[in-house]
Design a protein around this motif. Structure first.
Motif, short mmCIF file in Angstrom:
data_model
loop_
_atom_site.label_atom_id
_atom_site.label_comp_id
_atom_site.label_asym_id
_atom_site.label_seq_id
_atom_site.Cartn_x
_atom_site.Cartn_y
_atom_site.Cartn_z
N MET A 144 0.82 -1.21 0.00
CA MET A 144 0.00 0.00 0.00
C MET A 144 0.85 1.26 0.00
O MET A 144 0.38 2.35 -0.36
N ALA A 145 2.11 1.13 0.41
CA ALA A 145 3.02 2.29 0.37
C ALA A 145 3.52 2.55 -1.05
O ALA A 145 4.15 3.57 -1.29
N GLY A 146 3.26 1.62 -1.94
CA GLY A 146 3.65 1.82 -3.33
C GLY A 146 4.61 0.79 -3.87
O GLY A 146 5.06 0.91 -5.01
N ALA A 147 4.92 -0.23 -3.07
CA ALA A 147 5.88 -1.24 -3.54
C ALA A 147 5.32 -1.99 -4.73
O ALA A 147 4.18 -2.44 -4.71
N SER A 148 6.13 -2.09 -5.77
CA SER A 148 5.79 -2.92 -6.93
C SER A 148 6.85 -4.00 -7.04
O SER A 148 7.92 -3.91 -6.41
N ALA A 149 6.56 -5.00 -7.86
CA ALA A 149 7.56 -6.04 -8.10
C ALA A 149 8.84 -5.40 -8.64
O ALA A 149 9.95 -5.73 -8.19
N ALA A 150 8.70 -4.48 -9.59
CA ALA A 150 9.88 -3.88 -10.20
C ALA A 150 10.71 -3.13 -9.16
O ALA A 150 11.94 -3.24 -9.12
N ALA A 151 10.05 -2.36 -8.28
CA ALA A 151 10.79 -1.58 -7.29
C ALA A 151 11.51 -2.49 -6.30
O ALA A 151 12.68 -2.27 -5.96
N PRO B 81 8.32 5.27 -12.97
CA PRO B 81 6.90 5.61 -13.02
C PRO B 81 6.09 4.61 -12.19
O PRO B 81 6.37 3.41 -12.23
N ALA B 82 5.12 5.10 -11.46
CA ALA B 82 4.32 4.21 -10.61
C ALA B 82 2.97 4.86 -10.32
O ALA B 82 2.79 6.06 -10.49
N THR B 83 2.05 4.02 -9.90
CA THR B 83 0.75 4.49 -9.42
C THR B 83 0.56 3.96 -8.01
O THR B 83 0.70 2.76 -7.78
N LEU B 84 0.26 4.84 -7.08
CA LEU B 84 0.05 4.38 -5.70
C LEU B 84 -1.26 3.61 -5.62
O LEU B 84 -2.28 4.04 -6.17
N PRO B 85 -1.26 2.46 -4.95
CA PRO B 85 -2.44 1.61 -4.90
C PRO B 85 -3.68 2.35 -4.37
O PRO B 85 -3.58 3.11 -3.41
N LEU B 86 -4.77 2.13 -5.01
CA LEU B 86 -6.10 2.62 -4.61
C LEU B 86 -6.26 4.13 -4.74
O LEU B 86 -7.36 4.63 -4.96
N GLY B 131 -3.89 13.71 1.15
CA GLY B 131 -4.65 12.72 1.88
C GLY B 131 -4.33 11.31 1.40
O GLY B 131 -4.07 11.10 0.23
N ALA B 132 -4.33 10.36 2.33
CA ALA B 132 -3.96 8.99 2.00
C ALA B 132 -5.16 8.07 2.12
O ALA B 132 -5.98 8.23 3.02
N VAL B 133 -5.26 7.11 1.20
CA VAL B 133 -6.35 6.15 1.27
C VAL B 133 -6.01 5.01 2.22
O VAL B 133 -6.87 4.26 2.64
N HIS B 134 -4.72 4.86 2.55
CA HIS B 134 -4.25 3.81 3.45
C HIS B 134 -3.15 4.43 4.29
O HIS B 134 -2.35 5.22 3.78
N PRO B 135 -3.06 4.09 5.59
CA PRO B 135 -2.03 4.71 6.43
C PRO B 135 -0.61 4.52 5.90
O PRO B 135 0.26 5.35 6.18
N ALA B 136 -0.38 3.44 5.13
CA ALA B 136 0.97 3.22 4.60
C ALA B 136 1.38 4.32 3.62
O ALA B 136 2.56 4.51 3.35
N GLN B 137 0.39 5.06 3.10
CA GLN B 137 0.69 6.17 2.19
C GLN B 137 0.68 7.52 2.91
O GLN B 137 0.79 8.57 2.28
N ALA B 138 0.54 7.46 4.25
CA ALA B 138 0.37 8.71 4.99
C ALA B 138 1.68 9.43 5.24
O ALA B 138 1.68 10.53 5.77
N CYS B 139 2.80 8.80 4.92
CA CYS B 139 4.06 9.46 5.20
C CYS B 139 5.03 9.26 4.04
O CYS B 139 4.86 8.36 3.23
N VAL B 140 6.00 10.12 3.98
CA VAL B 140 7.11 9.98 3.03
C VAL B 140 8.39 10.24 3.82
O VAL B 140 8.36 10.77 4.94
N TYR B 141 9.50 9.85 3.24
CA TYR B 141 10.81 10.18 3.82
C TYR B 141 11.35 11.39 3.07
O TYR B 141 11.58 11.31 1.86
#
Lengths: 397, 144
Positions: A144-151, B81-86, B131-141
């Motif tokens: 859910m933090a954004g991990a993908s297989a590629a990453a 390139p990526a899309t954050l889940p949900l 805003g985050a749909v899941h707490p795992a997306q609520a923070c960044v480094y």
């Protein structure tokens, strides 16, 4: 080579459909019927001889079919045989094979059909498929933090690069080899004639990986018939037995591993398989291998974890041609996941199909090595080598 | 693939809704939402885990919660390139394995900042800008 003993588990028949992105309206039911039918016919038995069925499949969301085991045993025409569905991510097919072997070693069954499939490429929109794959890891903490297989594979291989100085040129050599092998495999999804420069110039995906470092998601099915040696029919082709089987797990989060770039579960699974097969030095005993190359670097990490060369030595050896068709140890003559394709429920079984045919000397023209092969290794995993499954196959006299 | 008569294809859409519990890891996720790095310490071997483990790799189940500074060092980073889940948030993101000060393991996370994220760079856990749909997306480094 030794003759079979009555209790040996033989791979009596093999079958698979081409790995593709099927856009023709065909479904896993069609592919499973075809692959299973080929394997049963190749074993020289009637379907009635099958005692039990094991079905490998990763995700019900790909196929839009829950409880696929029950469906497939009916589709193949084997009701009321017992059926079990096995899931282990990308290692689903391999662990289904292992379950089939354990069925026979338990003494309960003499002849087991193992069939795996996945509808991973053409059924679900690409972004949706990638979103599901991200849940293959620790879904709440990392996915859910954004991990993908590629990453995650990229981060794992960066650790390998930092420890051993492995390079992207070495990875590109994997891509060139496997896509090139696929050119001679009519069942392969991604046959490509590439140069190292082509791979290094392809589109960035997740640094350091580029597009041609990444395996393709495929549709497809593969099957084998396993049988005790005292039950299997003589079909006139050399007999191949399962000499060893091993499975092991690692921490699901890369960051919880002592060495994120090392495939420790694969090393443990292979040690168990080699011990069962009586192999002390796999770098000398193994003649051919199919290694889980979800990404180019994963093949290098896998070769090392399997004990086929020393840690850090796979990259230089790859550039030197050691793992090509005419090299010291041919790896992924099928094309692997990069070239042949990667339907998770079928990959491990397709590896068994390829290595059985290689050991029999009946593989595709241009891929079958000139020298006689006796021992082959097949290797799959789920996650980032989170669950690894390794088998040793041996040709008998 | 031969299927006999021409196989038909139909388009289907399925929407799923989940009411998703976070279980015994809830203090960790609540910490992320507050910009606090909350991990666990093993009373048997002293290892500190962030993200937390509830059974230590030494085998002990005697772990207690603690707060870390939230600062750490990038061990490895990857960009693409990526899309954050949900959430549907798409773009070029940087993700990394980060050694938080005091932790025995590495944390996976998204890294934000104007400078290239390189191994050895210092970062600090911070609330995410959106805003985050899941707490795992609520923070960044964030790069220091």
């Amino acid at each position: 080579m030794r003759p079979p003993s009555p209790s040996d588990v033989l791979i009596a028949g093999t079958g698979m459909v081409p790995f593709r992105r099927y856009a023709d309206g065909s479904t896993p039911r069609d592919w499973v019927r075809a692959a299973a039918g080929e394997a049963i016919a190749g074993a020289g038995i009637e379907p009635d001889a099958i005692d039990a069925v094991v079905v490998g499949c990763e995700s019900d969301h790909f196929s839009l079919q829950l409880a696929p085991g029950a469906l497939m045993v009916d589709e193949i025409g084997l009701v009321p045989r017992p059926v079990m569905r096995v899931e282990s991510g990308g290692g689903s097919g391999a662990n289904a094979l292992r379950a089939g072997i354990l069925h026979i070693l338990s003494g309960l069954y003499r002849c087991v059909l193992v069939v795996g499939f996945e509808h991973a490429a053409s059924h679900l929109a690409g972004d949706d498929a990638r979103a599901l794959y991200a849940l293959s890891f620790d879904a709440d903490v990392d996915g859910m933090a954004g991990a993908s297989a590629a990453a995650l594979y990229a981060l794992s291989f960066q650790d390998h690069m930092a420890r051993f100085g492995s390079t992207m040129e070495q990875c590109a050599a994997v891509s060139v080899k496997n896509h090139g092998n696929a050119l001679k495999n009519p069942l392969a999804h991604k046959p490509l004639a590439l140069s190292i420069a082509d791979v290094l110039a392809s589109r960035p995906i997740s640094t350091p990986y580029r597009l041609l470092d990444c395996s393709v998601i495929s549709d497809g099915a593969a099957a084998v018939v396993l049988a005790r040696a005292d039950f299997a029919s003589a079909t006139g082709v050399p007999r191949v037995r399962i000499a060893g089987s091993g499975c092991a797990a690692d921490h699901v989060r890369l960051g919880d591993r002592a060495e994120p770039g090392r495939f420790a579960s694969k090393a443990a699974a292979s040690r168990a398989a080699y011990a069962m097969a009586g192999i002390d030095d796999p770098s000398r005993a193994v003649d051919v291998a199919e290694v889980y190359d979800s990404f180019t670097g994963a093949e290098l990490q896998g070769i090392e974890a399997l004990g086929l060369c020393a840690d850090g030595a796979a990259g230089p050896a790859m550039l030197g041609g050691a793992f090509g068709r005419d090299g010291r140890l041919p790896v992924n003559l099928s094309g692997g996941l990069l070239g042949q394709g990667g339907p998770p429920g079928a990959v491990g079984i397709a590896q068994a199909v390829a290595v059985t045919r290689l050991l029999r000397g009946t593989y595709w023209e241009g891929l079958q090595p000139a020298r006689e092969l006796r021992v082959g290794v097949i290797d799959s995993h789920g996650g980032i080598a989170t669950v690894s499954i390794v088998h040793v196959l041996e040709r008998l006299s | 693939m031969t299927t006999g008569p021409a196989a038909r294809i139909v388009d289907l859409t399925m929407t799923l809704r989940y009411r998703h519990g976070l279980g015994a890891l809830s203090p960790y996720f609540a910490g992320l939402e507050a910009g606090v790095a909350r991990g666990t310490r093993c009373a048997s071997c002293g290892r500190v885990w962030f993200p937390p483990r509830l059974i230590c790799t030494c085998g002990s189940a005697k772990l207690g919660w603690l707060e870390l500074s939230g600062e750490g060092t990038i061990r490895h980073a990857t960009e693409g390139p990526a899309t954050l889940p949900l959430s549907g948030l798409s773009g070029v993101f940087v993700f990394g394995l980060i050694a938080l000060d005091g932790a025995s393991n590495l944390a996976f996370g998204r890294i934000a900042g104007d400078r290239p994220a390189r191994a050895g760079a210092r970062v600090r856990l911070a609330a995410a800008p959106r805003g985050a749909v899941h707490p795992a997306q609520a923070c960044v480094y964030r790069m220091l």
